[in-house]
Design an enzyme around this catalytic site. Structure first.
Site, short mmCIF file in Angstrom:
data_model
loop_
_atom_site.label_atom_id
_atom_site.label_comp_id
_atom_site.label_asym_id
_atom_site.label_seq_id
_atom_site.Cartn_x
_atom_site.Cartn_y
_atom_site.Cartn_z
N HIS A 184 -3.62 -5.69 1.28
CA HIS A 184 -3.05 -5.53 2.49
C HIS A 184 -2.95 -7.23 2.93
O HIS A 184 -3.86 -7.68 3.99
CB HIS A 184 -3.72 -4.86 3.61
CG HIS A 184 -3.41 -3.44 3.30
ND1 HIS A 184 -2.35 -2.90 4.22
CD2 HIS A 184 -4.23 -2.29 3.14
CE1 HIS A 184 -2.43 -1.60 3.92
NE2 HIS A 184 -3.51 -1.32 3.11
N GLU A 205 -1.12 -8.57 5.23
CA GLU A 205 -1.17 -8.44 6.74
C GLU A 205 -2.37 -8.56 7.31
O GLU A 205 -2.25 -8.71 8.57
CB GLU A 205 0.09 -7.41 7.40
CG GLU A 205 -0.48 -6.35 7.44
CD GLU A 205 -0.66 -5.34 6.14
OE1 GLU A 205 -0.60 -5.88 5.04
OE2 GLU A 205 -1.29 -4.16 6.23
N CYS A 234 0.80 -1.23 -0.15
CA CYS A 234 0.27 0.01 -0.24
C CYS A 234 0.87 1.31 -0.02
O CYS A 234 1.57 1.49 -0.97
CB CYS A 234 -0.91 -0.05 1.19
SG CYS A 234 -2.29 1.25 0.83
#
Lengths: 233, 84
Positions: free
Chosen positions: A209, A211, A92
């Site tokens: 994302h 994570e 990002c």
């Protein structure tokens, strides 16, 4: 596999980063790899094997996303590390910083809808012989959240031809069946691009994302695949 | 010495902000508006430089940081403060 055989990750923290804790948590507690937090004012990577530039709003997105972070002292070291073959992943805002630093080509401009988009999207894995995706099958469809206002990938025609010809488009936004369509493009990105890599494949930037979707508890573990790939080497 | 830097989006680059302003102007009744592009204006104050040197430095600032050559163009106007 023991912890010792896994790579040492370094997660760079800028003023305004806000995904570094999730990233460190996933690497340390979900994947079980060693991880070090690196302050943007440091100039040494201190022996890490892979660098992650996390998501967030470095320097408040002032001027352009990633434009000021790109001149943080650590970035010169990251550029050298990348040029010598070191693994660098930008998620990002980290992707935006990689583009501003010139490690990856093109730019990310405001979403075509003018809206901040925060939702799950599907991406198709277009290339799986780079460190970040080599544990994923080519053509696999992953569901990963995006959360951005400026994720609209753009580059000139020559760059796009080069990206296409050399398989440097790693992820494309698609629908749940894996079809890459205008309707499955959340932000207007050229070629439905969600992630690209450099010519050597060691530098990889992506808007989604991973994570944020790496744990069963959170209902989705697709994001874990990238971190596992990085540890499988 | 003051440098007035104007950064604009390159032709052909989608400008969602400009589109939104364009629609708002039209809804206010300004029917003659055919296009709006939104850019940035940056003022840089400089000390102790000749106009030539200032121009050179600001040009470098624009290339390095103030604009992104992939998406933006820039122009620079230098102004000597009054009385100098």
């Amino acid at each position: 596999m023991t912890v010792a055989t896994k790579p040492l990750f370094g997660v760079v923290i800028f003023p305004g980063s806000n995904c570094e804790r999730d990233t460190v948590h996933v690497i340390k507690n979900v994947i079980g790899a060693p991880v070090r937090e690196i302050w943007h004012k440091d100039s040494s990577l201190d022996g890490v094997d892979a660098v992650v530039l996390p998501g967030g709003f470095s320097y408040g997105d002032y001027l352009r996303c990633g434009a000021i972070a790109r001149f943080s002292p650590i970035i010169e070291t990251v550029i050298e590390f990348a040029r010598s073959g070191g693994i660098v992943i930008g998620i990002c805002n980290g992707f935006q910083i990689l583009l501003e630093s010139g490690l990856l080509p093109g730019a990310l401009i405001g979403n075509a809808s003018r809206k901040f988009i925060c939702r799950n999207v599907y991406v198709r894995v277009e290339r799986n012989n780079i460190p970040a995706t080599d544990g994923i099958e080519k053509g696999e469809i992953l569901e990963i959240p995006i959360a951005h206002h400026d994720g609209n990938y753009i580059c000139d025609a020559k760059t796009m031809a080069e990206l296409e010809a050399n398989g440097r488009i790693v992820l494309r936004y698609c629908d749940e069946n894996g079809d890459v369509t205008p309707a499955s493009n959340p932000n207007g990105s050229m070629g439905n691009i969600a992630g690209i890599c450099n010519a050597e494949g060691n530098v990889f930037g992506l808007m989604p994302h991973p994570e944020r979707c790496a744990e069963t508890l959170l209902g989705n573990t697709d994001g874990r695949r990238f971190f596992e790939s990085l540890c499988s080497r | 010495m003051k440098a007035q830097v104007t950064v604009t989006l390159r032709e052909g680059i989608l400008d969602p902000q400009g589109k939104a302003v364009e629609h708002a102007l039209k809804s206010l009744g300004f029917d003659s508006v055919s296009s709006v592009r939104v850019g940035k204006s940056i003022e840089v104050e400089l000390n102790g430089l000749s106009p030539e040197e200032a121009g050179k430095q600001v040009d470098e600032m624009c290339r390095k940081l103030l604009s992104n050559p992939v998406t933006e163009n820039f122009s620079v106007k230098l102004a000597e403060p009054a009385g100098e």
